[in-house]
Structures are given as C-alpha cells and as structure tokens.
Write a protein that holds these residues in place. Structure first.
Motif, PDB file in Angstrom:
ATOM      1  N   ARG A 185      38.163  50.459 105.352  1.00 42.92           N
ATOM      2  CA  ARG A 185      39.176  49.490 104.893  1.00 42.92           C
ATOM      3  C   ARG A 185      40.015  50.104 103.780  1.00 42.92           C
ATOM      4  NH1 ARG A 185      41.009  43.965 105.550  1.00 42.92           N
ATOM      5  NH2 ARG A 185      39.636  44.174 107.325  1.00 42.92           N
ATOM      6  N   THR A 186      39.379  50.858 102.889  1.00 39.82           N
ATOM      7  CA  THR A 186      40.105  51.515 101.805  1.00 39.82           C
ATOM      8  C   THR A 186      41.188  52.432 102.373  1.00 39.82           C
ATOM      9  OG1 THR A 186      38.187  51.441 100.339  1.00 39.82           O
ATOM     10  CG2 THR A 186      39.869  53.075  99.826  1.00 39.82           C
ATOM     11  N   LYS A 187      40.827  53.249 103.342  1.00 44.19           N
ATOM     12  CA  LYS A 187      41.788  54.179 103.946  1.00 44.19           C
ATOM     13  C   LYS A 187      42.898  53.430 104.668  1.00 44.19           C
ATOM     14  CE  LYS A 187      38.697  58.099 104.427  1.00 44.19           C
ATOM     15  NZ  LYS A 187      38.032  59.024 105.371  1.00 44.19           N
ATOM     16  N   ALA A 188      42.555  52.350 105.361  1.00 46.24           N
ATOM     17  CA  ALA A 188      43.570  51.574 106.089  1.00 46.24           C
ATOM     18  C   ALA A 188      44.574  50.954 105.124  1.00 46.24           C
ATOM     19  CB  ALA A 188      42.893  50.489 106.924  1.00 46.24           C
ATOM     20  N   LEU A 189      44.095  50.422 104.013  1.00 52.70           N
ATOM     21  CA  LEU A 189      44.992  49.821 103.034  1.00 52.70           C
ATOM     22  C   LEU A 189      45.868  50.872 102.359  1.00 52.70           C
ATOM     23  CD1 LEU A 189      42.568  47.204 101.482  1.00 52.70           C
ATOM     24  CD2 LEU A 189      44.553  46.737 102.934  1.00 52.70           C
ATOM     25  N   GLU A 190      45.284  52.010 102.034  1.00 51.69           N
ATOM     26  CA  GLU A 190      46.053  53.076 101.398  1.00 51.69           C
ATOM     27  C   GLU A 190      47.135  53.633 102.313  1.00 51.69           C
ATOM     28  OE1 GLU A 190      42.937  55.696 100.054  1.00 51.69           O
ATOM     29  OE2 GLU A 190      42.712  54.570  98.180  1.00 51.69           O
ATOM     30  N   ALA A 191      47.001  53.422 103.625  1.00 53.71           N
ATOM     31  CA  ALA A 191      48.010  53.875 104.581  1.00 53.71           C
ATOM     32  C   ALA A 191      49.213  52.923 104.643  1.00 53.71           C
ATOM     33  CB  ALA A 191      47.381  54.005 105.967  1.00 53.71           C
ATOM     34  N   LEU A 192      49.096  51.724 104.056  1.00 52.98           N
ATOM     35  CA  LEU A 192      50.205  50.770 104.046  1.00 52.98           C
ATOM     36  C   LEU A 192      51.303  51.235 103.095  1.00 52.98           C
ATOM     37  CD1 LEU A 192      48.270  47.380 103.862  1.00 52.98           C
ATOM     38  CD2 LEU A 192      49.509  48.308 105.832  1.00 52.98           C
ATOM     39  N   PRO A 193      52.575  51.088 103.494  1.00 56.60           N
ATOM     40  CA  PRO A 193      53.676  51.468 102.600  1.00 56.60           C
ATOM     41  C   PRO A 193      53.625  50.673 101.294  1.00 56.60           C
ATOM     42  CG  PRO A 193      54.490  50.885 104.789  1.00 56.60           C
ATOM     43  CD  PRO A 193      53.036  50.530 104.745  1.00 56.60           C
ATOM     44  N   GLY A 194      53.633  51.354 100.175  1.00 58.10           N
ATOM     45  CA  GLY A 194      53.671  50.689  98.880  1.00 58.10           C
ATOM     46  C   GLY A 194      52.347  50.169  98.365  1.00 58.10           C
ATOM     47  N   TRP A 195      51.232  50.451  99.065  1.00 57.01           N
ATOM     48  CA  TRP A 195      49.938  49.921  98.608  1.00 57.01           C
ATOM     49  C   TRP A 195      49.601  50.467  97.238  1.00 57.01           C
ATOM     50  CZ3 TRP A 195      47.057  45.968  99.869  1.00 57.01           C
ATOM     51  CH2 TRP A 195      45.815  45.841  99.240  1.00 57.01           C
ATOM     52  N   ASN A 196      49.022  49.625  96.391  1.00 63.52           N
ATOM     53  CA  ASN A 196      48.659  50.009  95.028  1.00 63.52           C
ATOM     54  C   ASN A 196      47.375  49.274  94.660  1.00 63.52           C
ATOM     55  OD1 ASN A 196      48.479  50.056  92.154  1.00 63.52           O
ATOM     56  ND2 ASN A 196      50.652  50.520  92.061  1.00 63.52           N
ATOM     57  N   TRP A 197      46.378  49.988  94.186  1.00 62.01           N
ATOM     58  CA  TRP A 197      45.114  49.351  93.790  1.00 62.01           C
ATOM     59  C   TRP A 197      45.194  48.694  92.424  1.00 62.01           C
ATOM     60  CZ3 TRP A 197      42.054  48.356  97.508  1.00 62.01           C
ATOM     61  CH2 TRP A 197      41.891  49.229  98.575  1.00 62.01           C
ATOM     62  N   ASN A 198      46.232  48.961  91.671  1.00 67.80           N
ATOM     63  CA  ASN A 198      46.280  48.498  90.274  1.00 67.80           C
ATOM     64  C   ASN A 198      46.947  47.155  90.066  1.00 67.80           C
ATOM     65  OD1 ASN A 198      45.045  50.874  89.399  1.00 67.80           O
ATOM     66  ND2 ASN A 198      46.979  51.942  89.573  1.00 67.80           N
ATOM     67  N   GLY A 199      47.545  46.576  91.066  1.00 66.85           N
ATOM     68  CA  GLY A 199      48.142  45.262  90.900  1.00 66.85           C
ATOM     69  C   GLY A 199      49.588  45.301  90.465  1.00 66.85           C
ATOM     70  N   PRO A 200      50.168  44.130  90.271  1.00 69.32           N
ATOM     71  CA  PRO A 200      51.606  44.023  90.028  1.00 69.32           C
ATOM     72  C   PRO A 200      52.103  44.672  88.742  1.00 69.32           C
ATOM     73  CG  PRO A 200      50.538  41.906  89.737  1.00 69.32           C
ATOM     74  CD  PRO A 200      49.514  42.847  90.291  1.00 69.32           C
ATOM     75  N   ARG A 201      51.272  44.851  87.755  1.00 74.95           N
ATOM     76  CA  ARG A 201      51.734  45.435  86.507  1.00 74.95           C
ATOM     77  C   ARG A 201      52.224  46.873  86.698  1.00 74.95           C
ATOM     78  NH1 ARG A 201      47.533  42.399  85.370  1.00 74.95           N
ATOM     79  NH2 ARG A 201      47.788  40.685  83.925  1.00 74.95           N
ATOM     80  N   SER A 202      51.699  47.552  87.707  1.00 74.37           N
ATOM     81  CA  SER A 202      52.086  48.943  87.906  1.00 74.37           C
ATOM     82  C   SER A 202      53.093  49.108  89.047  1.00 74.37           C
ATOM     83  CB  SER A 202      50.846  49.795  88.203  1.00 74.37           C
ATOM     84  OG  SER A 202      50.259  49.362  89.407  1.00 74.37           O
ATOM     85  N   TRP A 203      53.480  48.015  89.684  1.00 69.79           N
ATOM     86  CA  TRP A 203      54.445  48.121  90.769  1.00 69.79           C
ATOM     87  C   TRP A 203      55.824  48.430  90.210  1.00 69.79           C
ATOM     88  CZ3 TRP A 203      52.795  42.974  93.462  1.00 69.79           C
ATOM     89  CH2 TRP A 203      51.583  43.174  94.092  1.00 69.79           C
ATOM     90  N   THR A 204      56.541  49.254  90.930  1.00 66.46           N
ATOM     91  CA  THR A 204      57.916  49.563  90.536  1.00 66.46           C
ATOM     92  C   THR A 204      58.827  49.297  91.721  1.00 66.46           C
ATOM     93  OG1 THR A 204      57.644  51.867  91.214  1.00 66.46           O
ATOM     94  CG2 THR A 204      57.217  51.343  88.896  1.00 66.46           C
TER      95      THR A 204
END
Length: 65
Positions: free
Chosen positions: A45-64
């Motif tokens: 599941r980790t690998k599948a999510l990381e393959a999504l465009p723009g995926w970020n484990w840190n949440g909205p504070r780090s989104w740009t």
C-alpha cells in the motif's frame, strides 16, 4: 474505503473535499497518512500511494502548488 480514481491528485484542498462520486478524499488521504506514521500500512500500500501524483506523507502543511 476505496481508493480514489487513478487521475485524482493526492493533494485535496482540505479534509472536507468530496469528489464527484462522493468520496471524502481529504479524509481518505489523512487516514492513510496517519496509518503510515503509526506503522499500520503494508509495504504494498505504501508503494501504491507513493506512485500517486503529488502524494505526500507529511500532510497539508508541506504541500506546495
């Protein structure tokens, strides 16, 4: 909970974002981020999510834009 459509961005504008099909995408992302931080997510599941465009484990504070 089902995965979002393959073309969905992994950066919803807020936890309350709801897709056209009724999926609460912000909650779905937050749930997976929390499960990852707690070690409750499979490597597959980790690998599948990381393959999504723009995926970020840190949440909205780090989104740009």
């Amino acid at each position: 909970m089902p995965a979002p459509h393959r073309t969905a961005r992994a950066r919803p504008t807020s936890r309350t974002f709801i897709t056209a099909t009724g999926l609460r995408l912000g909650n779905w992302v937050g749930t997976h981020q929390n499960n990852y931080r707690r070690g409750r997510i499979s490597l597959e599941r980790t690998k599948a999510l990381e393959a999504l465009p723009g995926w970020n484990w840190n949440g909205p504070r780090s989104w740009t834009n």
